[in-house]
Design a protein around this motif. Structure first.
Motif, PDB file in Angstrom:
ATOM      1  N   LYS A  49      10.006  -0.618   0.877  1.00  0.00           N
ATOM      2  CA  LYS A  49      10.133   0.576   0.195  1.00  0.00           C
ATOM      3  C   LYS A  49      10.349   1.712   0.992  1.00  0.00           C
ATOM      4  O   LYS A  49       9.793   1.962   1.869  1.00  0.00           O
ATOM      5  CB  LYS A  49       8.868   0.522  -0.692  1.00  0.00           C
ATOM      6  N   GLY A  50      11.499   2.471   0.842  1.00  0.00           N
ATOM      7  CA  GLY A  50      11.863   3.533   1.315  1.00  0.00           C
ATOM      8  C   GLY A  50      12.499   3.494   2.560  1.00  0.00           C
ATOM      9  O   GLY A  50      12.727   4.418   3.314  1.00  0.00           O
ATOM     10  N   ARG A  51      12.891   2.193   3.101  1.00  0.00           N
ATOM     11  CA  ARG A  51      13.625   1.889   3.993  1.00  0.00           C
ATOM     12  C   ARG A  51      14.685   0.758   4.076  1.00  0.00           C
ATOM     13  O   ARG A  51      14.643   0.220   3.020  1.00  0.00           O
ATOM     14  CB  ARG A  51      12.664   1.462   5.386  1.00  0.00           C
ATOM     15  N   LYS A  52      15.686   0.697   4.966  1.00  0.00           N
ATOM     16  CA  LYS A  52      16.747  -0.025   4.820  1.00  0.00           C
ATOM     17  C   LYS A  52      16.011  -1.606   5.231  1.00  0.00           C
ATOM     18  O   LYS A  52      15.619  -1.713   6.455  1.00  0.00           O
ATOM     19  CB  LYS A  52      17.991   0.438   5.636  1.00  0.00           C
ATOM     20  N   PRO A  53      16.187  -2.709   4.439  1.00  0.00           N
ATOM     21  CA  PRO A  53      15.822  -4.075   4.697  1.00  0.00           C
ATOM     22  C   PRO A  53      16.418  -4.376   6.293  1.00  0.00           C
ATOM     23  O   PRO A  53      17.667  -4.235   6.411  1.00  0.00           O
ATOM     24  CB  PRO A  53      16.036  -4.843   3.596  1.00  0.00           C
ATOM     25  N   THR A  54      15.693  -5.096   7.167  1.00  0.00           N
ATOM     26  CA  THR A  54      16.315  -5.643   8.114  1.00  0.00           C
ATOM     27  C   THR A  54      16.448  -7.127   8.095  1.00  0.00           C
ATOM     28  O   THR A  54      16.046  -7.737   7.295  1.00  0.00           O
ATOM     29  CB  THR A  54      15.063  -5.389   9.470  1.00  0.00           C
ATOM     30  N   VAL A  55      16.942  -7.763   8.994  1.00  0.00           N
ATOM     31  CA  VAL A  55      17.338  -9.286   8.749  1.00  0.00           C
ATOM     32  C   VAL A  55      15.693  -9.808   8.898  1.00  0.00           C
ATOM     33  O   VAL A  55      15.789 -10.782   8.135  1.00  0.00           O
ATOM     34  CB  VAL A  55      18.182  -9.668  10.272  1.00  0.00           C
ATOM     35  N   ASP A  56      14.768  -9.117   9.692  1.00  0.00           N
ATOM     36  CA  ASP A  56      13.668  -9.850   9.833  1.00  0.00           C
ATOM     37  C   ASP A  56      12.874 -10.012   8.275  1.00  0.00           C
ATOM     38  O   ASP A  56      12.068 -10.876   8.269  1.00  0.00           O
ATOM     39  CB  ASP A  56      12.748  -8.875  10.619  1.00  0.00           C
TER      40      ASP A  56
ATOM     41  N   LEU B 299      13.883 -29.613   0.596  1.00  0.00           N
ATOM     42  CA  LEU B 299      13.150 -28.360  -0.222  1.00  0.00           C
ATOM     43  C   LEU B 299      14.224 -27.476  -0.459  1.00  0.00           C
ATOM     44  O   LEU B 299      14.929 -26.929   0.552  1.00  0.00           O
ATOM     45  CB  LEU B 299      12.091 -27.995   0.452  1.00  0.00           C
ATOM     46  N   LYS B 300      14.487 -27.164  -1.451  1.00  0.00           N
ATOM     47  CA  LYS B 300      15.166 -26.018  -1.874  1.00  0.00           C
ATOM     48  C   LYS B 300      14.394 -24.982  -2.176  1.00  0.00           C
ATOM     49  O   LYS B 300      13.782 -24.781  -3.116  1.00  0.00           O
ATOM     50  CB  LYS B 300      16.349 -26.261  -3.413  1.00  0.00           C
ATOM     51  N   HIS B 301      14.661 -23.918  -1.416  1.00  0.00           N
ATOM     52  CA  HIS B 301      13.500 -22.777  -1.583  1.00  0.00           C
ATOM     53  C   HIS B 301      14.294 -21.434  -2.058  1.00  0.00           C
ATOM     54  O   HIS B 301      14.905 -20.917  -1.354  1.00  0.00           O
ATOM     55  CB  HIS B 301      13.197 -22.489   0.082  1.00  0.00           C
ATOM     56  N   ASP B 302      13.989 -20.934  -3.314  1.00  0.00           N
ATOM     57  CA  ASP B 302      14.517 -19.934  -3.999  1.00  0.00           C
ATOM     58  C   ASP B 302      13.758 -18.669  -4.026  1.00  0.00           C
ATOM     59  O   ASP B 302      12.863 -18.610  -4.458  1.00  0.00           O
ATOM     60  CB  ASP B 302      14.955 -20.798  -5.433  1.00  0.00           C
ATOM     61  N   TRP B 303      14.587 -17.809  -3.612  1.00  0.00           N
ATOM     62  CA  TRP B 303      14.076 -16.271  -3.299  1.00  0.00           C
ATOM     63  C   TRP B 303      13.341 -15.883  -4.482  1.00  0.00           C
ATOM     64  O   TRP B 303      12.162 -15.442  -4.470  1.00  0.00           O
ATOM     65  CB  TRP B 303      15.292 -15.627  -2.899  1.00  0.00           C
ATOM     66  N   CYS B 304      14.064 -15.927  -5.605  1.00  0.00           N
ATOM     67  CA  CYS B 304      13.361 -15.271  -6.880  1.00  0.00           C
ATOM     68  C   CYS B 304      12.257 -14.535  -6.885  1.00  0.00           C
ATOM     69  O   CYS B 304      12.265 -13.070  -6.592  1.00  0.00           O
ATOM     70  CB  CYS B 304      13.196 -16.419  -8.007  1.00  0.00           C
ATOM     71  N   GLY B 305      11.000 -15.066  -7.134  1.00  0.00           N
ATOM     72  CA  GLY B 305       9.831 -14.403  -7.101  1.00  0.00           C
ATOM     73  C   GLY B 305       9.375 -13.517  -5.977  1.00  0.00           C
ATOM     74  O   GLY B 305       8.513 -12.588  -6.047  1.00  0.00           O
ATOM     75  N   TYR B 306      10.174 -13.925  -4.953  1.00  0.00           N
ATOM     76  CA  TYR B 306       9.770 -12.995  -3.823  1.00  0.00           C
ATOM     77  C   TYR B 306      10.341 -11.741  -3.681  1.00  0.00           C
ATOM     78  O   TYR B 306      10.007 -10.910  -2.836  1.00  0.00           O
ATOM     79  CB  TYR B 306      10.351 -13.966  -2.438  1.00  0.00           C
ATOM     80  N   GLY B 307      11.226 -11.404  -4.650  1.00  0.00           N
ATOM     81  CA  GLY B 307      11.899 -10.066  -4.778  1.00  0.00           C
ATOM     82  C   GLY B 307      10.863  -8.784  -4.803  1.00  0.00           C
ATOM     83  O   GLY B 307      11.125  -7.813  -4.110  1.00  0.00           O
ATOM     84  N   LYS B 308       9.810  -9.177  -5.611  1.00  0.00           N
ATOM     85  CA  LYS B 308       8.781  -8.176  -5.578  1.00  0.00           C
ATOM     86  C   LYS B 308       8.097  -7.825  -4.419  1.00  0.00           C
ATOM     87  O   LYS B 308       7.793  -6.673  -4.061  1.00  0.00           O
ATOM     88  CB  LYS B 308       7.632  -8.593  -6.664  1.00  0.00           C
ATOM     89  N   VAL B 309       7.592  -8.846  -3.598  1.00  0.00           N
ATOM     90  CA  VAL B 309       7.141  -8.515  -2.276  1.00  0.00           C
ATOM     91  C   VAL B 309       8.135  -7.925  -1.221  1.00  0.00           C
ATOM     92  O   VAL B 309       7.570  -6.805  -0.794  1.00  0.00           O
ATOM     93  CB  VAL B 309       6.867 -10.068  -1.552  1.00  0.00           C
ATOM     94  N   PHE B 310       9.286  -8.213  -1.215  1.00  0.00           N
ATOM     95  CA  PHE B 310      10.348  -7.777  -0.500  1.00  0.00           C
ATOM     96  C   PHE B 310      10.356  -6.209  -0.785  1.00  0.00           C
ATOM     97  O   PHE B 310      10.631  -5.300   0.037  1.00  0.00           O
ATOM     98  CB  PHE B 310      11.636  -8.464  -0.836  1.00  0.00           C
TER      99      PHE B 310
END
Ligand code: GAL
Length: 694
Positions: free
Chosen positions: A442-449, A426-437
């Motif tokens: 929002k308003g904070r620094k993203p973590t590795v999690d 499976l090639k699992h491509d981020w793309c559409g997940y950008g919106k969820v992310f």
């Protein structure tokens, strides 16, 4: 055109500094007066005299130039001189026309960039640095007194940008001569040498290729076709299968397929034996039953760089057949991976594309593939029938990059559906997940999690299936994926954006590797993206890769040294002899598939040369000597740079021939942008034996 040296020249060179040569009279000849068929030009285009590459007036910034040459990166023009050429002057930059491309082209980093250099007698004489389309043009002056040869280079200024829009202008470009000087453009000079086919013809004797190890999880189906070459018929046998714990494993000598399953974890040692009228070959092979899979980097093909959104069941079948019939499979190539657009794109359906009309999932939530994929299980069976494996693509978001149906909220059912079909990758491509992310962070620094969450979830779903599915994260290196990819369940993680077939792209992709060796090891691989060699379609219709032969050698050499997954994007049914040689060199492929799995480290790096070096399972090691300059150079690799000392036996891997014993280092001739690949056996291993044989 003859002019007096002095005010006339200075006047024509507005903004440029010209230094006197000491000669009382000089001749000026504009670059556009030379035979420009000697100037190579990127994107299959032709350099233009007094015009931009699109045939318009030469425009840099606010100014239109009467004289000069428009070209497209990568572009070279080589001259032989007689030491009496005084100087070269030009104003360089990216032609204004790239700013007039349609808005649809002008997304993200999609703007023009170039860099311009002049070399003489092996030295870089001047360098514009990267110039982007909105940057002011730069005057260049090269003092060329004494030069026997001169090279003008317009190269790509960076990822994507230069590939599409590297419209480089050498405006007002001219040479100034001392009286009677000779300057000849040359197309086929030995300094511009391009390597042809280096791989020797396939030996008649049997040879067992591919990895010497295969990983499979307990109870899961084994699908491994043993890759063997040599004159037919070759008889293949596998010893060691009589062991009680291996009673569920079968070997079919006709198809060369190992199948079945093993319930208990462990390392099972087998011996593979091949024999034909010309000789015998033997090799140890370990079946490693346990948690880890993809113990060597996956080797295969992916649909994106050739078919993009027009991929179909029929095309994938053709490719699987091609992988088998071309002989690629006998050298270890095995995965046939379908990229985006196998699923439905409801947007396309609504716009009247019948293949994509109707529901995207059934009542149980299972994918309904687009009409050109009528039966995914049958397709997987067809691919498996050749002993090959099949891969698929999805996004953790609601939509894929192409706007097709993604897996968000359907992770468990999707993993089960793929397992039911018989999917292996499976090639699992981020793309559409950008919106969820974006919403979640929002308003904070993203973590590795935050980055790892969607991948971890899908990994668990894949792991719950009754077959092994390699999980390849495709999120372009965000959030330092190298450092957490393994923990989140990846076997493969992309370190980089989309690779295009141009030189700067290939070199830049390997930059993302400088630290990767800390994280990669058997079962966990860093991916600088699919390969761009052969006959493909990376946006501009079907074409032979825009990379030169030498650059394709570098691409292949580096991907092998760096343990990158090798995923071709070319037409496997239309491969030139050059492409076949490039892809079927077993000594080079053996690096990529070496069981030690130690990725190369860059032990030398400067503007002219990179040297990547790695140890191998058998105690020998391998190095790739990359000539970053565009002309042939003699490069010395000092063994001490890799911690080696004394006398070593050296083998040329591309030509598969011995280079003999070398003490402390080796000097090799490397054509421009090529990579010389060597295997090095230190004295402690086999030198005594070799010396005796000599
Ligand atoms: C990109 C990805 C490409 C290809 C494409 C499909 O994000 O990097 O390799 O998969 O999506 O739409």
């Amino acid at each position: 055109m003859r002019v007096g040296y002095g005010w006339l020249v200075m006047g024509a060179l507005a903004g440029c500094t010209v230094f006197g040569t000491g000669a009382s009279a000089a001749e000026v000849k504009y670059l556009d007066e030379f035979d420009l068929s000697a100037m190579s030009c990127g994107m299959g285009a032709k350099a233009q005299a007094r015009r931009s590459i699109l045939g318009k007036p030469l425009r840099l910034g606010d100014k239109t130039y009467e004289r000069g040459v428009g070209t497209h990166s990568e572009s070279l023009m080589f001259f032989r001189a007689d030491g009496r050429v005084a100087a070269f002057d030009a104003v360089v930059g990216v032609d204004r026309e790239t700013q007039e491309y349609p808005a649809s082209w002008r997304t993200g980093k999609n703007w023009g960039s170039c860099s311009f250099r002049v070399y003489a007698d092996g030295r870089k004489v001047c360098d514009s640095g990267v110039i982007k389309e909105k940057d002011a043009p730069k005057p260049l002056h090269a003092d060329l007194e004494g030069a026997q040869w001169i090279l003008l280079e317009c190269s790509d200024g960076g990822f994507w940008a230069g590939y599409l829009c590297g419209h480089g202008d050498w405006a007002d470009a001219r040479f100034t001569f001392n009286d009677g000087a000779k300057l000849e453009p040359v197309k086929d000079d030995p300094l511009l040498d391009q390597w042809g086919v280096l791989t020797p013809p396939e030996a008649q004797e049997p040879r067992i290729n591919g990895a010497a190890v295969w990983g499979v999880r307990p109870g899961h189906p084994i699908l491994y076709r043993i890759p063997v070459t040599g004159r037919s018929p070759v008889t293949l046998t596998v010893e060691g299968l009589k062991a009680e714990k291996l009673k569920g494993v079968k070997f079919d000598p006709q198809t060369r397929l190992l199948s079945g399953s093993v319930a208990e974890a462990g390392d099972y040692e087998l011996v593979l034996k091949a024999e034909n009228a010309k000789g015998k070959a033997e090799r140890k092979f370990t079946l490693k039953v346990g948690e880890k899979i993809a113990l060597t980097p996956p080797m295969g093909w992916n649909s994106w760089n050739i078919y993009g959104g027009s991929v179909t069941d029929a095309k994938v079948r053709e490719i699987a057949r091609g992988m088998h019939e071309s002989g690629l499979a006998d050298h270890g190539w095995a995965y046939v991976n379908i990229d985006d657009w196998w699923m439905k794109n409801s947007g396309a359906g609504e716009k009247g594309n019948a293949d994509h009309a109707g529901p995207v999932r059934d009542a149980e939530g299972r994918f309904i593939p687009q009409a050109k994929f009528p039966d995914m299980k049958a397709l997987a069976d067809y691919v498996h029938g050749f002993g090959l494996k099949i891969g698929i693509y999805s996004s953790p978001g609601d939509k894929t990059c192409g706007g097709c149906e993604g897996s968000l909220g359907h992770e468990a059912i999707d993993a089960k559906t793929w397992a039911d079909w018989g999917i292996d990758y499976l090639k699992h491509d981020w793309c559409g997940y950008g919106k969820v992310f974006a919403k979640e962070t929002k308003g904070r620094k993203p973590t590795v999690d935050d980055y790892a969450k969607p991948y971890r979830l899908m990994s668990q779903c894949l792991r719950a299936q009754n077959r092994d599915i390699v999980h390849a994260f495709c999120q372009y290196g965000m959030g330092d994926v190298q450092s957490w990819g393994e923990a989140a369940g990846a076997q493969v993680w992309r370190s980089w954006g989309d690779l295009k077939d141009n030189w700067t792209c290939v070199l830049n992709a390997t930059e993302s590797y400088a630290e990767a060796y800390k994280y990669t090891r058997p079962g966990f691989w860093c991916d600088p993206d699919m390969m761009v060699v052969g006959y493909l379609d990376t946006d501009f219709g079907m074409h032979e890769s825009f990379l030169s032969n030498n650059e394709q050698y570098t691409h292949m050499s580096l991907w092998c040294l760096l343990n990158a997954p090798l995923l071709l994007g070319c037409d496997l049914n239309h491969m030139s002899d050059f492409t076949k040689g490039l892809l079927m060199n077993d000594d080079v492929l053996a690096l990529n598939q070496d069981t030690l799995g130690r990725q190369a480290e860059r032990v030398h790096h400067d503007e002219e040369t990179d040297i990547w070096w790695r140890p191998l399972e058998d105690g020998s090691s391998a190095a790739g000597i990359v000539n970053r300059y565009p002309f042939k150079r003699t490069v010395t690799f000092k063994f001490s740079e890799a911690g080696l000392s004394g006398e070593c036996w050296v083998q040329d891997l591309w030509r598969q021939k011995s280079l003999g014993l070398h003490r402390d280092g080796i000097a090799v001739d490397v054509p421009g942008h090529a990579t010389f690949m060597i295997r090095i056996e230190p004295d402690c291993i086999r030198c005594q034996e070799r010396r005796a044989r000599k």
